[in-house]
Design a protein around this motif. Sequence first.
Motif, PDB file in Angstrom:
ATOM      1  N   ASP A  36      44.225 -19.537  40.237  1.00  0.00           N
ATOM      2  CA  ASP A  36      44.708 -20.675  39.458  1.00  0.00           C
ATOM      3  C   ASP A  36      44.212 -22.001  40.020  1.00  0.00           C
ATOM      4  O   ASP A  36      43.796 -22.898  39.264  1.00  0.00           O
ATOM      5  CB  ASP A  36      46.240 -20.663  39.375  1.00  0.00           C
ATOM      6  CG  ASP A  36      46.901 -20.589  40.748  1.00  0.00           C
ATOM      7  OD1 ASP A  36      46.182 -20.349  41.747  1.00  0.00           O
ATOM      8  OD2 ASP A  36      48.133 -20.775  40.810  1.00  0.00           O
ATOM      9  N   GLU A  56      38.461 -25.877  29.416  1.00  0.00           N
ATOM     10  CA  GLU A  56      39.535 -24.924  29.696  1.00  0.00           C
ATOM     11  C   GLU A  56      38.921 -23.630  30.212  1.00  0.00           C
ATOM     12  O   GLU A  56      37.846 -23.220  29.770  1.00  0.00           O
ATOM     13  CB  GLU A  56      40.357 -24.619  28.436  1.00  0.00           C
ATOM     14  CG  GLU A  56      41.144 -25.806  27.915  1.00  0.00           C
ATOM     15  CD  GLU A  56      42.090 -25.424  26.784  1.00  0.00           C
ATOM     16  OE1 GLU A  56      42.395 -24.225  26.652  1.00  0.00           O
ATOM     17  OE2 GLU A  56      42.504 -26.330  26.042  1.00  0.00           O
ATOM     18  N   TRP A  58      40.022 -19.750  30.538  1.00  0.00           N
ATOM     19  CA  TRP A  58      40.987 -18.707  30.183  1.00  0.00           C
ATOM     20  C   TRP A  58      40.584 -17.416  30.883  1.00  0.00           C
ATOM     21  O   TRP A  58      39.405 -17.096  30.997  1.00  0.00           O
ATOM     22  CB  TRP A  58      40.997 -18.478  28.670  1.00  0.00           C
ATOM     23  CG  TRP A  58      41.704 -19.550  27.899  1.00  0.00           C
ATOM     24  CD1 TRP A  58      41.289 -20.845  27.716  1.00  0.00           C
ATOM     25  CD2 TRP A  58      42.939 -19.419  27.199  1.00  0.00           C
ATOM     26  NE1 TRP A  58      42.196 -21.535  26.955  1.00  0.00           N
ATOM     27  CE2 TRP A  58      43.224 -20.685  26.613  1.00  0.00           C
ATOM     28  CE3 TRP A  58      43.837 -18.382  27.002  1.00  0.00           C
ATOM     29  CZ2 TRP A  58      44.358 -20.918  25.852  1.00  0.00           C
ATOM     30  CZ3 TRP A  58      44.973 -18.600  26.249  1.00  0.00           C
ATOM     31  CH2 TRP A  58      45.226 -19.863  25.677  1.00  0.00           C
ATOM     32  N   GLU A  59      41.593 -16.674  31.317  1.00  0.00           N
ATOM     33  CA  GLU A  59      41.351 -15.403  32.001  1.00  0.00           C
ATOM     34  C   GLU A  59      41.865 -14.253  31.148  1.00  0.00           C
ATOM     35  O   GLU A  59      42.944 -14.343  30.559  1.00  0.00           O
ATOM     36  CB  GLU A  59      42.068 -15.409  33.353  1.00  0.00           C
ATOM     37  CG  GLU A  59      41.863 -14.132  34.162  1.00  0.00           C
ATOM     38  CD  GLU A  59      42.709 -14.118  35.418  1.00  0.00           C
ATOM     39  OE1 GLU A  59      42.196 -13.676  36.458  1.00  0.00           O
ATOM     40  OE2 GLU A  59      43.882 -14.550  35.363  1.00  0.00           O
ATOM     41  N   GLN A  64      45.467  -9.244  28.578  1.00  0.00           N
ATOM     42  CA  GLN A  64      46.055 -10.411  27.922  1.00  0.00           C
ATOM     43  C   GLN A  64      45.306 -11.677  28.314  1.00  0.00           C
ATOM     44  O   GLN A  64      44.792 -11.790  29.429  1.00  0.00           O
ATOM     45  CB  GLN A  64      47.539 -10.560  28.294  1.00  0.00           C
ATOM     46  CG  GLN A  64      48.420  -9.439  27.767  1.00  0.00           C
ATOM     47  CD  GLN A  64      49.893  -9.682  28.076  1.00  0.00           C
ATOM     48  OE1 GLN A  64      50.231 -10.352  29.038  1.00  0.00           O
ATOM     49  NE2 GLN A  64      50.764  -9.140  27.242  1.00  0.00           N
ATOM     50  N   TRP A  65      45.279 -12.632  27.370  1.00  0.00           N
ATOM     51  CA  TRP A  65      44.668 -13.924  27.637  1.00  0.00           C
ATOM     52  C   TRP A  65      45.708 -14.871  28.228  1.00  0.00           C
ATOM     53  O   TRP A  65      46.833 -14.938  27.757  1.00  0.00           O
ATOM     54  CB  TRP A  65      44.107 -14.536  26.348  1.00  0.00           C
ATOM     55  CG  TRP A  65      42.842 -13.904  25.878  1.00  0.00           C
ATOM     56  CD1 TRP A  65      42.678 -13.040  24.834  1.00  0.00           C
ATOM     57  CD2 TRP A  65      41.543 -14.081  26.446  1.00  0.00           C
ATOM     58  NE1 TRP A  65      41.367 -12.657  24.712  1.00  0.00           N
ATOM     59  CE2 TRP A  65      40.646 -13.298  25.696  1.00  0.00           C
ATOM     60  CE3 TRP A  65      41.041 -14.832  27.513  1.00  0.00           C
ATOM     61  CZ2 TRP A  65      39.282 -13.241  25.980  1.00  0.00           C
ATOM     62  CZ3 TRP A  65      39.692 -14.778  27.798  1.00  0.00           C
ATOM     63  CH2 TRP A  65      38.827 -13.979  27.034  1.00  0.00           C
ATOM     64  N   GLN A  66      45.305 -15.607  29.262  1.00  0.00           N
ATOM     65  CA  GLN A  66      46.179 -16.622  29.833  1.00  0.00           C
ATOM     66  C   GLN A  66      45.335 -17.789  30.356  1.00  0.00           C
ATOM     67  O   GLN A  66      44.213 -17.598  30.822  1.00  0.00           O
ATOM     68  CB  GLN A  66      47.026 -16.039  30.965  1.00  0.00           C
ATOM     69  CG  GLN A  66      46.211 -15.463  32.112  1.00  0.00           C
ATOM     70  CD  GLN A  66      47.089 -14.811  33.165  1.00  0.00           C
ATOM     71  OE1 GLN A  66      48.235 -14.494  32.920  1.00  0.00           O
ATOM     72  NE2 GLN A  66      46.545 -14.597  34.364  1.00  0.00           N
ATOM     73  N   THR A  67      45.869 -19.000  30.237  1.00  0.00           N
ATOM     74  CA  THR A  67      45.162 -20.180  30.715  1.00  0.00           C
ATOM     75  C   THR A  67      45.252 -20.254  32.226  1.00  0.00           C
ATOM     76  O   THR A  67      46.340 -20.206  32.788  1.00  0.00           O
ATOM     77  CB  THR A  67      45.769 -21.464  30.121  1.00  0.00           C
ATOM     78  OG1 THR A  67      45.927 -21.311  28.719  1.00  0.00           O
ATOM     79  CG2 THR A  67      44.868 -22.651  30.390  1.00  0.00           C
ATOM     80  N   LEU A  68      44.087 -20.398  32.875  1.00  0.00           N
ATOM     81  CA  LEU A  68      44.078 -20.548  34.326  1.00  0.00           C
ATOM     82  C   LEU A  68      43.906 -22.008  34.735  1.00  0.00           C
ATOM     83  O   LEU A  68      44.416 -22.436  35.762  1.00  0.00           O
ATOM     84  CB  LEU A  68      42.949 -19.720  34.942  1.00  0.00           C
ATOM     85  CG  LEU A  68      43.268 -18.296  35.361  1.00  0.00           C
ATOM     86  CD1 LEU A  68      42.099 -17.711  36.138  1.00  0.00           C
ATOM     87  CD2 LEU A  68      44.526 -18.217  36.202  1.00  0.00           C
ATOM     88  N   SER A  82      45.474 -20.910  21.187  1.00  0.00           N
ATOM     89  CA  SER A  82      46.325 -19.745  21.377  1.00  0.00           C
ATOM     90  C   SER A  82      45.482 -18.556  21.849  1.00  0.00           C
ATOM     91  O   SER A  82      44.260 -18.532  21.662  1.00  0.00           O
ATOM     92  CB  SER A  82      47.031 -19.380  20.076  1.00  0.00           C
ATOM     93  OG  SER A  82      46.080 -18.943  19.120  1.00  0.00           O
ATOM     94  N   PRO A  83      46.106 -17.535  22.444  1.00  0.00           N
ATOM     95  CA  PRO A  83      45.367 -16.322  22.833  1.00  0.00           C
ATOM     96  C   PRO A  83      44.642 -15.676  21.652  1.00  0.00           C
ATOM     97  O   PRO A  83      43.530 -15.178  21.804  1.00  0.00           O
ATOM     98  CB  PRO A  83      46.464 -15.407  23.380  1.00  0.00           C
ATOM     99  CG  PRO A  83      47.505 -16.349  23.908  1.00  0.00           C
ATOM    100  CD  PRO A  83      47.487 -17.506  22.946  1.00  0.00           C
TER     101      PRO A  83
END
Length: 324
Positions: A36, A56, A58-59, A64-68, A82-83
């Motif tokens: 992070d 941005e 994203w991982e 699942q997609w999540q913002t790092l 959004s994912p």
Amino acid sequence: GLVGSEMCIRDSFKRIQEIQFLNQSIAFFQNYKRRDEFAQKMCEYISSNMGTLSVELWEFFHGQWQTLGQSQQEGAEKREFSPDLISWLILNQTNQVLIPGSAEYVPPELQALWDSLMVIPLQDGENLLGVLLLTAKEGDVFQQQDVEVLGILSNHIAAHILSIQRNEDLMRLSQQDPLTSLHTSTHLMNSLDEEIKRFKRYGGREEAFSLCAVDLDNFAKFNDKFGQVAGDYLLVWFSKLLKENFRETDKVIRFHEDCFMILLPESPPEETEIAVKRLYESLIEKEYFLPKLEKALGESLPRIKDNQMTCSTGIALFFPDQDQ
């Protein structure tokens, strides 16, 4: 003639700047060991050096997609991705950059950005690790050189994220017992250091902490008589019992074989004694585990005379006045 020479000089200078940017970026990676933190600083670094409206990272982690990390120009309108939108972008990504008109349908959220958006996948071979999402400033468009530089940089970003993930996995495995899924002695040592530092910083009776040692009685004899499978079953069963009888904030550790440690933050002596008493009562009340083990193994086991499992405990306190 002269115009051509000037263009050649400008192109050469730009290439030198791009190489410097790449070299500085790669050196920059080594300062960060957490995903992070690395992602956030990387987004800020790319944004400041390329003058983008937003960046941005994203991982794609555990499906699942999540913002790092994300960086946005001050005063710019905040945009939410959004994912599901990220998944759509990946499916419609071509040659490391989204080309306007390359998709028959563009989600409404992207229509205003479509000409100024770049999507760069972060991959380990065929495995997708994440994505870099860049938005150009109003009136700007990304050039082919931008795509090439970020394409090279994305390989290094992906490699560093993968390296951090692997180190985190190794660290987690070194601090988690494979049989019981409890913490290990390594985790205990780290947690003790943290608790001592916290106590010395804030100090006071309410910040006092305890360390409780729990040892299963006659485990070696039980293991010899019923076998390793039964012994492992007992350890797993007892581990769950410990977690049920201590707080979620307490750290239950398998210290060695049948010896367990429980670190109780912000727990003065009387509270720790209550928790231990609750454990003893639970051992008396709980249904003996042998019938469940027999069902799992599909065979009967010989009974011991005393069908009640017992344990021995000891409590150590970190004294407020003595720092020990």
